[in-house]
Design an enzyme around this catalytic site. Structure first.
Site, PDB file in Angstrom:
ATOM      1  N   GLN A   1      32.766  56.181  14.844  1.00  0.00           N
ATOM      2  CA  GLN A   1      32.773  55.789  13.043  1.00  0.00           C
ATOM      3  C   GLN A   1      31.633  54.087  13.545  1.00  0.00           C
ATOM      4  O   GLN A   1      31.317  53.740  11.804  1.00  0.00           O
ATOM      5  CB  GLN A   1      34.310  55.282  13.405  1.00  0.00           C
ATOM      6  CG  GLN A   1      35.077  56.845  13.245  1.00  0.00           C
ATOM      7  CD  GLN A   1      36.638  56.757  13.022  1.00  0.00           C
ATOM      8  OE1 GLN A   1      37.542  55.312  12.830  1.00  0.00           O
ATOM      9  NE2 GLN A   1      37.123  57.877  12.524  1.00  0.00           N
TER      10      GLN A   1
ATOM     11  N   THR B   1      40.977  45.800  12.163  1.00  0.00           N
ATOM     12  CA  THR B   1      41.163  46.419  13.142  1.00  0.00           C
ATOM     13  C   THR B   1      42.829  46.766  13.432  1.00  0.00           C
ATOM     14  O   THR B   1      43.390  46.908  14.767  1.00  0.00           O
ATOM     15  CB  THR B   1      40.987  45.474  14.221  1.00  0.00           C
ATOM     16  OG1 THR B   1      41.781  44.169  13.858  1.00  0.00           O
ATOM     17  CG2 THR B   1      39.290  44.871  14.149  1.00  0.00           C
ATOM     18  N   TRP B   2      43.076  47.469  11.992  1.00  0.00           N
ATOM     19  CA  TRP B   2      44.617  47.906  11.489  1.00  0.00           C
ATOM     20  C   TRP B   2      44.601  48.666  12.775  1.00  0.00           C
ATOM     21  O   TRP B   2      45.619  49.593  13.289  1.00  0.00           O
ATOM     22  CB  TRP B   2      44.848  48.209  10.254  1.00  0.00           C
ATOM     23  CG  TRP B   2      46.244  48.248   9.847  1.00  0.00           C
ATOM     24  CD1 TRP B   2      47.204  47.956  11.758  1.00  0.00           C
ATOM     25  CD2 TRP B   2      46.996  48.262   8.849  1.00  0.00           C
ATOM     26  NE1 TRP B   2      48.180  48.712  10.342  1.00  0.00           N
ATOM     27  CE2 TRP B   2      48.376  48.556   9.360  1.00  0.00           C
ATOM     28  CE3 TRP B   2      46.802  48.672   7.789  1.00  0.00           C
ATOM     29  CZ2 TRP B   2      49.053  48.669   8.240  1.00  0.00           C
ATOM     30  CZ3 TRP B   2      47.093  49.270   6.176  1.00  0.00           C
ATOM     31  CH2 TRP B   2      48.178  49.084   6.795  1.00  0.00           C
TER      32      TRP B   2
ATOM     33  N   LYS C   1      36.838  63.476   4.917  1.00  0.00           N
ATOM     34  CA  LYS C   1      37.156  64.508   6.368  1.00  0.00           C
ATOM     35  C   LYS C   1      38.599  64.883   6.388  1.00  0.00           C
ATOM     36  O   LYS C   1      38.431  66.150   6.716  1.00  0.00           O
ATOM     37  CB  LYS C   1      36.815  63.934   7.609  1.00  0.00           C
ATOM     38  CG  LYS C   1      38.185  62.743   7.538  1.00  0.00           C
ATOM     39  CD  LYS C   1      37.943  61.821   8.665  1.00  0.00           C
ATOM     40  CE  LYS C   1      38.910  61.094   9.291  1.00  0.00           C
ATOM     41  NZ  LYS C   1      39.320  60.227   9.957  1.00  0.00           N
TER      42      LYS C   1
ATOM     43  N   TYR D   1      40.200  44.995   1.321  1.00  0.00           N
ATOM     44  CA  TYR D   1      40.330  45.755   2.933  1.00  0.00           C
ATOM     45  C   TYR D   1      40.588  46.719   1.994  1.00  0.00           C
ATOM     46  O   TYR D   1      41.044  47.458   0.910  1.00  0.00           O
ATOM     47  CB  TYR D   1      41.566  45.198   3.211  1.00  0.00           C
ATOM     48  CG  TYR D   1      42.886  45.340   2.704  1.00  0.00           C
ATOM     49  CD1 TYR D   1      43.178  44.298   2.392  1.00  0.00           C
ATOM     50  CD2 TYR D   1      43.454  46.753   2.505  1.00  0.00           C
ATOM     51  CE1 TYR D   1      44.456  44.186   1.285  1.00  0.00           C
ATOM     52  CE2 TYR D   1      44.261  47.082   1.268  1.00  0.00           C
ATOM     53  CZ  TYR D   1      45.070  45.631   0.966  1.00  0.00           C
ATOM     54  OH  TYR D   1      46.489  45.212   0.618  1.00  0.00           O
TER      55      TYR D   1
ATOM     56  N   TYR E   1      49.332  43.851  14.142  1.00  0.00           N
ATOM     57  CA  TYR E   1      48.541  45.651  14.426  1.00  0.00           C
ATOM     58  C   TYR E   1      48.736  45.679  15.996  1.00  0.00           C
ATOM     59  O   TYR E   1      48.387  44.965  16.441  1.00  0.00           O
ATOM     60  CB  TYR E   1      46.948  45.084  13.703  1.00  0.00           C
ATOM     61  CG  TYR E   1      46.723  45.301  12.555  1.00  0.00           C
ATOM     62  CD1 TYR E   1      47.902  44.758  11.588  1.00  0.00           C
ATOM     63  CD2 TYR E   1      45.754  44.831  12.522  1.00  0.00           C
ATOM     64  CE1 TYR E   1      47.338  44.668  10.365  1.00  0.00           C
ATOM     65  CE2 TYR E   1      45.003  44.194  10.912  1.00  0.00           C
ATOM     66  CZ  TYR E   1      45.590  44.556   9.449  1.00  0.00           C
ATOM     67  OH  TYR E   1      45.212  44.219   8.119  1.00  0.00           O
TER      68      TYR E   1
HETATM   69  N1  LIG Z   1      45.755  41.996   4.072  1.00  0.00           N
HETATM   70  C1  LIG Z   1      45.656  42.844   4.460  1.00  0.00           C
HETATM   71  O1  LIG Z   1      47.270  43.286   3.973  1.00  0.00           O
HETATM   72  C2  LIG Z   1      45.724  44.621   4.349  1.00  0.00           C
HETATM   73  C3  LIG Z   1      45.871  45.755   4.560  1.00  0.00           C
HETATM   74  C4  LIG Z   1      45.530  46.643   5.180  1.00  0.00           C
HETATM   75  C5  LIG Z   1      43.656  46.843   5.677  1.00  0.00           C
HETATM   76  N2  LIG Z   1      43.609  45.372   5.659  1.00  0.00           N
HETATM   77  C6  LIG Z   1      42.238  44.997   6.537  1.00  0.00           C
HETATM   78  O2  LIG Z   1      41.515  45.589   6.451  1.00  0.00           O
HETATM   79  C7  LIG Z   1      40.412  46.695   7.299  1.00  0.00           C
HETATM   80  C8  LIG Z   1      40.154  48.426   6.695  1.00  0.00           C
HETATM   81  O3  LIG Z   1      41.283  48.769   6.217  1.00  0.00           O
HETATM   82  P1  LIG Z   1      42.412  50.208   6.676  1.00  0.00           P
HETATM   83  O4  LIG Z   1      41.189  50.015   8.318  1.00  0.00           O
HETATM   84  O5  LIG Z   1      43.381  49.879   6.908  1.00  0.00           O
HETATM   85  O6  LIG Z   1      41.304  50.933   5.798  1.00  0.00           O
HETATM   86  P2  LIG Z   1      39.976  52.411   5.777  1.00  0.00           P
HETATM   87  O7  LIG Z   1      38.505  51.484   6.702  1.00  0.00           O
HETATM   88  O8  LIG Z   1      40.070  52.434   4.003  1.00  0.00           O
HETATM   89  O9  LIG Z   1      39.940  53.145   6.655  1.00  0.00           O
HETATM   90  C9  LIG Z   1      40.057  52.900   7.662  1.00  0.00           C
HETATM   91  C10 LIG Z   1      40.119  54.187   8.871  1.00  0.00           C
HETATM   92  O10 LIG Z   1      39.084  55.609   8.105  1.00  0.00           O
HETATM   93  C11 LIG Z   1      38.916  56.458   9.314  1.00  0.00           C
HETATM   94  N3  LIG Z   1      37.426  56.375   9.566  1.00  0.00           N
HETATM   95  C12 LIG Z   1      36.866  54.698   9.534  1.00  0.00           C
HETATM   96  N4  LIG Z   1      35.472  55.358   9.713  1.00  0.00           N
HETATM   97  C13 LIG Z   1      35.227  56.493   9.876  1.00  0.00           C
HETATM   98  C14 LIG Z   1      34.223  57.264   9.818  1.00  0.00           C
HETATM   99  N5  LIG Z   1      33.095  56.528   9.948  1.00  0.00           N
HETATM  100  N6  LIG Z   1      34.489  58.550   9.869  1.00  0.00           N
HETATM  101  C15 LIG Z   1      35.221  59.536   9.817  1.00  0.00           C
HETATM  102  N7  LIG Z   1      36.553  58.350   9.459  1.00  0.00           N
HETATM  103  C16 LIG Z   1      36.562  57.504   9.507  1.00  0.00           C
HETATM  104  C17 LIG Z   1      39.995  55.633  11.076  1.00  0.00           C
HETATM  105  O11 LIG Z   1      40.894  56.473  11.314  1.00  0.00           O
HETATM  106  P3  LIG Z   1      40.776  58.108  11.585  1.00  0.00           P
HETATM  107  O12 LIG Z   1      39.985  58.126  12.658  1.00  0.00           O
HETATM  108  O13 LIG Z   1      42.428  58.119  12.184  1.00  0.00           O
HETATM  109  O14 LIG Z   1      41.151  58.920  10.201  1.00  0.00           O
HETATM  110  C18 LIG Z   1      40.019  54.283  10.499  1.00  0.00           C
HETATM  111  O15 LIG Z   1      41.174  53.870  10.850  1.00  0.00           O
HETATM  112  C19 LIG Z   1      42.122  46.842   8.051  1.00  0.00           C
HETATM  113  O16 LIG Z   1      41.465  47.127  10.052  1.00  0.00           O
HETATM  114  C20 LIG Z   1      42.597  45.542   8.446  1.00  0.00           C
HETATM  115  O17 LIG Z   1      41.669  44.478   9.347  1.00  0.00           O
HETATM  116  C21 LIG Z   1      44.709  44.339   5.286  1.00  0.00           C
END
Ligand SMILES: NC(=O)c1ccc[n+]([C@@H]2O[C@H](COP(=O)([O-])OP(=O)(O)OC[C@H]3O[C@@H](n4cnc5c(N)ncnc54)[C@H](OP(=O)(O)O)[C@@H]3O)[C@@H](O)[C@H]2O)c1
Length: 320
Positions: free
Chosen positions: A285, A20-21, A213, A202, A57
């Site tokens: 998404q 949910t970032w 995209k 993550y 977040y």
């Molecule tokens: N522990 C830590 O330090 C840490 C660090 C990073 C993340 N996290 C956790 O891990 C989660 C996942 O990482 P993340 O959100 O950074 O990156 P990710 O999962 O690699 O990418 C997520 C982003 O990709 C895009 N997206 C997602 N599904 C899509 C789809 N079906 N079609 C097109 N675009 C899509 C969306 O952004 P847009 O629509 O804006 O393009 C979304 O916000 C985070 O939300 C958080 O909960 C933890």
């Protein structure tokens, strides 16, 4: 959606979790409140039972929206949040001091509107606070019933060992994707396997790059800061990312799937991974991403992806 044991906690988490970032609204560009709430509910409708959030977040916004989304649905999910990134306006710092943890847990419980958090994770190590003090406080909070299980994120192997010697942790949350596979080599993944610690990875979509995209020349709108965290938008790795994407797209076509499904399925089904946390900002998404939970890649396809992903490491080495 397959559910897997999380460490020795007795909890079973969906192999695709919701990150949910993006719902914080201050890192991945804006997202409306209704869209955020609908996203969380759609994840649950799609079979996702693990929701990962953090006070950092959107400075509490993501937790608040998750709390509102879960009204009446609390028992359908396992709620994971974090501690240790403290924000004051634009200033962000790591802090795992006992008093700060006490303040943070009360804030998270209030925003999430729950009596207990299922998994409470240290977000990043804090070099200025002895781990003993941090763990002592976290173990007390667990004994008080405010959290059920403890986990850590972004730790190295030594930090994992130290923490485990102080108390039981059930999860480790590292970065892991086809574009970054450091945990396979740095000892953390092996440590977790040996000690039955669940791994919630993550960034499996590389911040969205692996959905394909952005095309071959990704550019981001103003107010979108993901390139500061994920280095896959940089010129130096552009060809290597394109090479990975070519393979991802080709395999997706064979399965009638989206490229993002292939990237997420690769991560979720990699040895030692319990669940891949995938970020989403809309119902479309999140519903699409849940389909990655049904996609099974063949050993040959995994091998092709593994080979393609080596291009990233090679690009990095050339840079140095
Ligand atoms: N522990 C830590 O330090 C840490 C660090 C990073 C993340 N996290 C956790 O891990 C989660 C996942 O990482 P993340 O959100 O950074 O990156 P990710 O999962 O690699 O990418 C997520 C982003 O990709 C895009 N997206 C997602 N599904 C899509 C789809 N079906 N079609 C097109 N675009 C899509 C969306 O952004 P847009 O629509 O804006 O393009 C979304 O916000 C985070 O939300 C958080 O909960 C933890």
């Amino acid at each position: 959606m397959e559910h897997r044991a999380l460490g020795r906690s007795g909890l079973r988490v969906s192999k695709i979790g919701l990150g949910t970032w993006g719902l914080g609204g201050d890192f991945y560009g804006p997202v409306g409140e209704d869209a955020a709430i609908d996203t969380v509910r759609a994840a649950i409708d799609s079979g996702v039972n693990l929701i990962d959030t953090a006070p950092a977040y959107g400075d509490g916004r993501a937790e608040e929206l998750v709390g509102r989304a879960l009204n009446g649905l609390r028992d359908s999910v396992l709620l994971a949040t974090k501690v240790g990134i403290v924000r004051k306006g634009k200033r962000i710092r790591r802090c795992l001091e006992p008093q700060s943890i006490r303040t943070e847990i009360e804030g998270s419980l209030r925003r999430l509107k729950v009596e207990a958090i299922d998994l409470y994770q240290i977000h990043w190590p804090d070099p200025d606070t002895p781990l003993e003090q941090t763990m002592e406080t976290l173990l007390r909070i667990r004994d008080e019933g405010k959290v059920r299980h403890l986990g850590v994120s972004n730790f190295d192997q030594v930090q994992l060992e130290q923490t485990s010697s102080l108390g039981r942790i059930e999860s480790f949350q590292p970065y892991y994707s086809l574009l970054g596979r450091a945990i396979e080599e740095d000892g953390t993944l092996d440590f977790c396997r040996e000690h039955e610690i669940g791994v919630l990875c993550y960034g499996a979509l590389g911040g969205g790059v692996l959905t394909g995209k952005f095309g071959d020349r990704p550019s981001l709108p103003e107010g979108d800061h993901r390139h500061n965290f994920y280095p896959y938008f940089a010129e130096q790795v552009r060809d290597a990312v394109a090479r990975v994407l070519r393979e991802v797209r080709a395999i997706a076509r064979v399965h009638g799937a989206e490229p993002g499904h292939v990237a997420a399925a690769w991560a979720a089904d990699s040895p030692g991974i319990t669940s891949a946390l995938i970020g989403a900002k809309s119902v479309d998404q999140v519903s699409s991403n849940a389909l990655a939970g049904e996609l099974v890649l063949s050993p040959e396809e995994r091998e092709r992806l593994d080979r393609a992903s080596e291009a990233i490491e090679e690009a990095r080495e050339q840079e140095q």
